[in-house]
Design a protein around this motif. Structure first.
Motif, PDB file in Angstrom:
ATOM      1  N   HIS A 225      22.207  76.231  80.612  1.00 15.84           N
ATOM      2  CA  HIS A 225      23.781  76.807  80.840  1.00 15.84           C
ATOM      3  C   HIS A 225      24.943  76.157  80.164  1.00 15.84           C
ATOM      4  O   HIS A 225      26.135  75.912  80.084  1.00 15.84           O
ATOM      5  CB  HIS A 225      23.640  75.413  81.408  1.00 15.84           C
ATOM      6  CG  HIS A 225      22.858  76.219  83.491  1.00 15.84           C
ATOM      7  ND1 HIS A 225      23.218  75.390  84.669  1.00 15.84           N
ATOM      8  CD2 HIS A 225      22.123  77.366  83.268  1.00 15.84           C
ATOM      9  CE1 HIS A 225      22.550  76.039  85.164  1.00 15.84           C
ATOM     10  NE2 HIS A 225      21.904  76.670  84.862  1.00 15.84           N
ATOM     11  N   ARG A 226      24.934  76.563  78.683  1.00 14.08           N
ATOM     12  CA  ARG A 226      25.417  76.708  77.634  1.00 14.08           C
ATOM     13  C   ARG A 226      26.526  75.186  77.755  1.00 14.08           C
ATOM     14  O   ARG A 226      27.504  75.350  77.581  1.00 14.08           O
ATOM     15  CB  ARG A 226      26.620  77.948  77.372  1.00 14.08           C
ATOM     16  CG  ARG A 226      26.078  78.760  77.528  1.00 14.08           C
ATOM     17  CD  ARG A 226      25.365  79.230  76.249  1.00 14.08           C
ATOM     18  NE  ARG A 226      24.679  80.963  76.739  1.00 14.08           N
ATOM     19  CZ  ARG A 226      22.948  81.080  77.011  1.00 14.08           C
ATOM     20  NH1 ARG A 226      22.672  80.389  77.779  1.00 14.08           N
ATOM     21  NH2 ARG A 226      22.906  82.413  76.917  1.00 14.08           N
ATOM     22  N   TYR A 227      25.798  74.309  77.717  1.00 14.29           N
ATOM     23  CA  TYR A 227      26.242  72.630  77.385  1.00 14.29           C
ATOM     24  C   TYR A 227      27.017  72.389  76.472  1.00 14.29           C
ATOM     25  O   TYR A 227      27.606  71.554  76.212  1.00 14.29           O
ATOM     26  CB  TYR A 227      25.733  71.777  79.274  1.00 14.29           C
ATOM     27  CG  TYR A 227      25.315  72.600  79.972  1.00 14.29           C
ATOM     28  CD1 TYR A 227      26.791  72.410  80.997  1.00 14.29           C
ATOM     29  CD2 TYR A 227      24.775  71.970  80.592  1.00 14.29           C
ATOM     30  CE1 TYR A 227      26.185  72.817  82.111  1.00 14.29           C
ATOM     31  CE2 TYR A 227      24.180  71.781  82.116  1.00 14.29           C
ATOM     32  CZ  TYR A 227      25.297  72.576  82.572  1.00 14.29           C
ATOM     33  OH  TYR A 227      25.095  72.167  84.430  1.00 14.29           O
ATOM     34  N   GLY A 228      25.512  72.641  75.623  1.00 14.27           N
ATOM     35  CA  GLY A 228      26.177  71.842  74.067  1.00 14.27           C
ATOM     36  C   GLY A 228      25.941  70.690  73.454  1.00 14.27           C
ATOM     37  O   GLY A 228      26.271  70.508  72.919  1.00 14.27           O
ATOM     38  N   ILE A 229      25.258  70.420  74.577  1.00 13.33           N
ATOM     39  CA  ILE A 229      24.833  69.301  74.296  1.00 13.33           C
ATOM     40  C   ILE A 229      23.606  69.321  72.760  1.00 13.33           C
ATOM     41  O   ILE A 229      23.674  67.822  72.390  1.00 13.33           O
ATOM     42  CB  ILE A 229      23.878  68.046  75.579  1.00 13.33           C
ATOM     43  CG1 ILE A 229      24.843  67.874  76.270  1.00 13.33           C
ATOM     44  CG2 ILE A 229      23.307  67.009  75.263  1.00 13.33           C
ATOM     45  CD1 ILE A 229      24.296  67.478  77.876  1.00 13.33           C
TER      46      ILE A 229
END
Length: 279
Positions: A225-229
C-alpha cells in the motif's frame, strides 16, 4: 453542555468548584500520561514486528489508534479543565499558545506536546493524499512530543506536591516506555545480542564474504500500500519515488541483510518476502 460542567462539578464537590476542577485536571492528566506511554510502547511493538504473534496486523494497528485516541482525549480534557476555574482561570489562548500572557515553562511544554500529537492524529487520515515520506517524518515527532509531555508532567507534579505519586506509578510506566523508545532506533543485531529480538536462521553472510548464503527481496505489488515503513527501516534498500512507486534493491549486500529483515517485519501488509539462495 459546557455551561453545565461548572455546576455539575460544584455539586459533586460540595460547592468547592475550583477543588473539583483541579481534581478533574489531575485525574485526566494521570490517565493521559498512562495512555501516552502505552501508545508509544504499543507503536514500537508494531513497527518493529515484535507483536506479530499476538494478533493480526490490522488488529494491532487499530488498538494503537485506540490508545492514541485515549491519550489525546484525556490530554485535551486536562487542558480544558483549567479554563473552568473560577480563580485564576486560563483563557483559551493561554491553553493554546505557549508562554502567552506570562505562561510558565511547564505549561508551554504540555501545550507543545499535546499540539504535536493532535497534528499527527489529524494528518494521519491525510497520509495517502500527501507525500507519505513527509507525513512519516511528522509522525516520528511523536517521540519528541512524548518527551516534552513527560517533562511537563514531572514539573507539574513537583509544583503541585504530587511527586510521590509519580515516583511510585509514573516512573514505573516511564522506564519501560523509555526502554522501548531507545530500542526502536537500535540496529537489529544489537537487539539480538541484548535478547530483545530473536535471531532468524539463514541470511547470515560468512565473515570473509565468500560463499555462504545470499538474500533475494521481492515485493507483492497487490499487497503493498506504499506506506513507506520499509523505507524508514531500510532507506538504502527501499525508496518511494515521486509517483508513489516503490523501488527496492532485489539483491542487497550482506551488510544490509539485517535491515532487510527489519523492513520485512515492519511491513503492515506483509508484502515483503525474503528468500535465501546459495551463492
Amino acid at each position: 453542555m459546557l455551561t453545565q460542567v461548572p455546576l455539575l462539578i460544584a455539586q459533586a464537590t460540595g460547592g468547592d468548584h475550583d477543588a473539583g476542577v483541579r481534581h478533574v485536571a489531575q485525574i485526566s492528566a494521570r490517565l493521559a500520561y498512562a495512555s501516552m506511554c502505552a501508545t508509544l510502547c504499543w507503536g514500537v511493538l508494531i513497527a518493529t514486528g515484535w507483536a506479530n504473534k499476538i494478533s493480526g496486523r490490522q488488529g494491532l494497528r487499530n488498538s494503537h489508534m485506540v490508545l492514541a485516541t485515549m491519550a489525546l482525549t484525556f490530554g485535551s480534557l486536562h487542558a480544558l479543565a483549567f479554563t473552568l476555574l473560577q480563580l485564576g482561570a486560563f483563557s483559551y489562548l493561554k491553553v493554546l499558545v505557549p508562554f502567552y500572557d506570562g505562561g510558565l515553562l511547564r505549561h508551554a511544554l504540555g501545550i507543545l506536546g499535546l499540539e504535536i500529537m493532535l497534528t499527527i492524529a489529524i494528518t494521519a487520515g491525510l497520509r495517502k493524499k500527501v507525500y507519505y515520506r513527509k507525513w512519516l517524518r511528522l509522525h516520528q515527532l511523536a517521540y519528541l512530543a512524548v518527551a516534552v509531555t513527560v517533562v511537563h508532567s514531572w514539573f507539574g507534579a513537583v509544583a503541585n506536591g504530587n511527586l510521590a505519586v509519580l515516583w511510585l506509578a509514573g516512573l514505573t510506566i516511564l522506564v519501560p516506555t523509555a526502554t522501548m523508545a531507545v530500542a526502536r532506533f537500535l540496529p537489529p543485531d544489537w537487539l539480538v545480542k541484548l535478547g530483545m529480538l530473536e535471531p532468524e536462521p539463514g541470511f547470515e553472510p560468512e565473515p570473509d564474504g565468500a560463499g555462504g548464503s545470499a538474500l533475494d527481496i521481492s515485493v507483492d505489488n497487490e499487497r503493498c500500500h506504499r506506506y513507506g515503513i520499509c523505507q524508514a527501516e531500510a532507506p538504502g534498500l527501499f525508496q518511494l519515488v515521486d509517483d508513489e512507486r516503490l523501488r527496492y534493491e532485489r539483491r542487497p549486500p550482506p551488510e544490509q541483510f539485517a535491515k532487510a529483515r527489519a523492513a520485512a517485519r515492519a511491513c503492515p501488509m506483509r508484502a515483503i518476502e525474503l528468500r535465501e539462495r546459495v551463492r
